[in-house]
Write a protein that holds these residues in place. Structure first.
Motif, PDB file in Angstrom:
ATOM      1  N   UNK A   1      35.802  26.703  56.447  1.00 47.19           N
ATOM      2  CA  UNK A   1      35.298  27.976  55.920  1.00 47.19           C
ATOM      3  C   UNK A   1      36.004  28.214  54.591  1.00 47.19           C
ATOM      4  N   UNK A   2      35.223  28.376  53.512  1.00 51.53           N
ATOM      5  CA  UNK A   2      35.776  28.515  52.173  1.00 51.53           C
ATOM      6  C   UNK A   2      35.202  29.748  51.501  1.00 51.53           C
ATOM      7  N   UNK A   3      36.047  30.472  50.762  1.00 52.40           N
ATOM      8  CA  UNK A   3      35.594  31.609  49.972  1.00 52.40           C
ATOM      9  C   UNK A   3      35.814  31.320  48.494  1.00 52.40           C
ATOM     10  N   UNK A   4      34.777  31.513  47.701  1.00 53.78           N
ATOM     11  CA  UNK A   4      34.863  31.359  46.261  1.00 53.78           C
ATOM     12  C   UNK A   4      34.653  32.716  45.606  1.00 53.78           C
ATOM     13  N   UNK A   5      35.467  33.046  44.618  1.00 60.76           N
ATOM     14  CA  UNK A   5      35.309  34.277  43.854  1.00 60.76           C
ATOM     15  C   UNK A   5      34.730  33.909  42.488  1.00 60.76           C
ATOM     16  N   UNK A   6      33.655  34.596  42.101  1.00 67.63           N
ATOM     17  CA  UNK A   6      32.988  34.340  40.817  1.00 67.63           C
ATOM     18  C   UNK A   6      33.039  35.634  40.015  1.00 67.63           C
ATOM     19  N   UNK A   7      33.760  35.595  38.904  1.00 66.18           N
ATOM     20  CA  UNK A   7      33.953  36.786  38.079  1.00 66.18           C
ATOM     21  C   UNK A   7      32.967  36.803  36.906  1.00 66.18           C
TER      22      UNK A   7
ATOM     23  N   UNK B   1      33.279  41.371  40.984  1.00 59.34           N
ATOM     24  CA  UNK B   1      33.394  39.966  41.374  1.00 59.34           C
ATOM     25  C   UNK B   1      32.370  39.596  42.442  1.00 59.34           C
ATOM     26  N   UNK B   2      31.699  38.481  42.240  1.00 59.02           N
ATOM     27  CA  UNK B   2      30.848  37.923  43.271  1.00 59.02           C
ATOM     28  C   UNK B   2      31.687  37.117  44.240  1.00 59.02           C
ATOM     29  N   UNK B   3      31.166  36.932  45.443  1.00 57.67           N
ATOM     30  CA  UNK B   3      31.872  36.147  46.455  1.00 57.67           C
ATOM     31  C   UNK B   3      30.888  35.220  47.148  1.00 57.67           C
ATOM     32  N   UNK B   4      31.271  33.974  47.329  1.00 57.17           N
ATOM     33  CA  UNK B   4      30.459  32.996  48.041  1.00 57.17           C
ATOM     34  C   UNK B   4      31.269  32.488  49.224  1.00 57.17           C
ATOM     35  N   UNK B   5      30.753  32.672  50.431  1.00 59.46           N
ATOM     36  CA  UNK B   5      31.416  32.207  51.643  1.00 59.46           C
ATOM     37  C   UNK B   5      30.664  30.985  52.152  1.00 59.46           C
ATOM     38  N   UNK B   6      31.376  29.863  52.278  1.00 62.40           N
ATOM     39  CA  UNK B   6      30.778  28.609  52.715  1.00 62.40           C
ATOM     40  C   UNK B   6      31.318  28.272  54.098  1.00 62.40           C
TER      41      UNK B   6
ATOM     42  N   UNK C   1      21.648  37.993  36.845  1.00 60.26           N
ATOM     43  CA  UNK C   1      22.465  37.574  35.712  1.00 60.26           C
ATOM     44  C   UNK C   1      23.948  37.477  36.064  1.00 60.26           C
ATOM     45  N   UNK C   2      24.260  37.583  37.345  1.00 61.01           N
ATOM     46  CA  UNK C   2      25.626  37.311  37.783  1.00 61.01           C
ATOM     47  C   UNK C   2      25.699  35.843  38.210  1.00 61.01           C
ATOM     48  N   UNK C   3      26.669  35.081  37.697  1.00 57.21           N
ATOM     49  CA  UNK C   3      26.702  33.626  37.941  1.00 57.21           C
ATOM     50  C   UNK C   3      26.970  33.213  39.377  1.00 57.21           C
ATOM     51  N   UNK C   4      27.275  34.156  40.270  1.00 57.22           N
ATOM     52  CA  UNK C   4      27.472  33.763  41.666  1.00 57.22           C
ATOM     53  C   UNK C   4      26.200  33.159  42.253  1.00 57.22           C
TER      54      UNK C   4
END
Length: 330
Positions: free
Chosen positions: A250-256, A239-244, A111-114
């Motif tokens: 190389x990109x990092x996205x933070x999903x709260x 916070x979730x984190x997605x590393x692409x 249920x975390x949107x990351x």
């Protein structure tokens, strides 16, 4: 006009659990925790002021209280593992269906949107054709050993299996597992390879003897997507984190977000609407359980390949396909 809210009771032996639940329920939009002191759990499930119960008891007692709560007409959120065998999962599915109650096994990470964001990126073709997924969840147990009464595979390995099923949107056809147990026979470390059709596979590991890790990565022909806080975003402030990682960037996205609030909101919405949504019901439990059963069969038979096939269980009054035929091959 005040919106209707689902009234919840908790079956837990620990007062600290109730305080933690109260903090979560205070942030929900459609649920509230009933503030009463109960001497016995029977009084919770028979209280007419309570619509649903959260079962947070040791694993060996969960099936018993799921049955009792369902017969009392209470909707159920149950800590994982709700069942330890596919036959028990079938019983849960049947008793909840027969009594018209909604059931959800608690996997808060879903249920975390990351995870939804990561899945969208994968399906967009950002990392090319997916070839493999790795998922790992470990921590040094120490004082928490009493909480691992069903073994590490059921307590946190199930999260990893759940993630693989979520990303791949299909079920594995075979499993090979190796593991180590303590002198009492409790599984402490497990490594698994799950085989999927079309040259796709996943590697899963879980342990109560290693450092804290709670991550998964999906590997494609053009890049890799990694979630380093897949199962415990609370270790990163929620916070979730997605590393692409692709060939060029190389990109990092933070999903709260707040996964626990979304979990309670989700099942409470289903209760209020009388509807079954994603992850709700015994069928989802059964699909995860059959993979866990296949892994345990492989462990018991010396890491032999365990093929997973669908069959009808006699215990299932719906005649639903939900079991496993274990065909072991060398």
């Amino acid at each position: 006009m005040t919106a209707k809210r689902v009234k919840w009771g908790v079956l837990s032996a620990e007062n600290s659990d109730r305080e933690a639940f109260r903090a979560v329920f205070n942030r929900t939009s459609n649920a509230e925790l009933v503030h009463k002191e109960y001497v016995h759990f029977e009084r919770v499930i028979n209280d007419p002021d309570i619509d649903a119960v959260y079962i947070q008891l040791p694993s060996k007692h969960r099936l018993e209280w799921i049955r009792k709560a369902a017969h009392a007409g209470k909707h159920i959120l149950c800590e994982k593992p709700a069942a330890l065998h596919v036959q028990d999962a079938a019983q849960i599915m049947n008793v909840c269906k027969e009594n018209g109650v909604i059931f959800l096994e608690s996997f808060p990470h879903l249920f975390h949107p990351q995870h939804e964001k990561a899945k969208q990126l994968i399906q967009s073709g950002l990392i090319g054709e997916v070839k493999m997924m790795r998922a790992g969840y470990s921590f040094p147990a120490r004082a928490r050993e009493d909480e691992l009464d069903a073994g590490i595979l059921y307590h946190v390995g199930s999260d990893c299996i759940n993630s693989v099923r979520y990303i791949f949107e299909s079920e594995p056809v075979g499993a090979v597992a190796i593991g180590e147990s303590n002198p009492a026979g409790m599984v402490q470390t497990v490594g698994v390879i799950l085989h999927y059709p079309g040259h796709l596979y996943a590697m899963v590991d879980c342990s109560s003897e290693m450092t804290m890790r709670n991550e998964y990565e999906v590997v494609g022909t053009e890049g890799v997507i990694t979630l380093p806080f897949a199962y415990r975003p609370d270790l990163n402030g929620g916070d979730g984190m997605i590393v692409i990682q692709t060939k060029q960037t190389r990109t990092e996205l933070i999903v709260k977000d707040d996964r626990n609030v979304h979990l309670i909101d989700h099942i409470s919405d289903c209760i209020l609407q009388g509807a079954f949504a994603e992850y709700i019901g015994g069928e989802y439990l059964l699909k995860n359980m059959k993979v866990l059963d296949a892994i345990m069969q492989s462990l018991r038979h010396g890491s032999m390949m365990t093929q997973v096939e669908r069959q009808t269980l006699a215990e299932d009054s719906w005649n639903a396909e939900c079991g496993i035929a274990f065909l072991l091959r060398r």
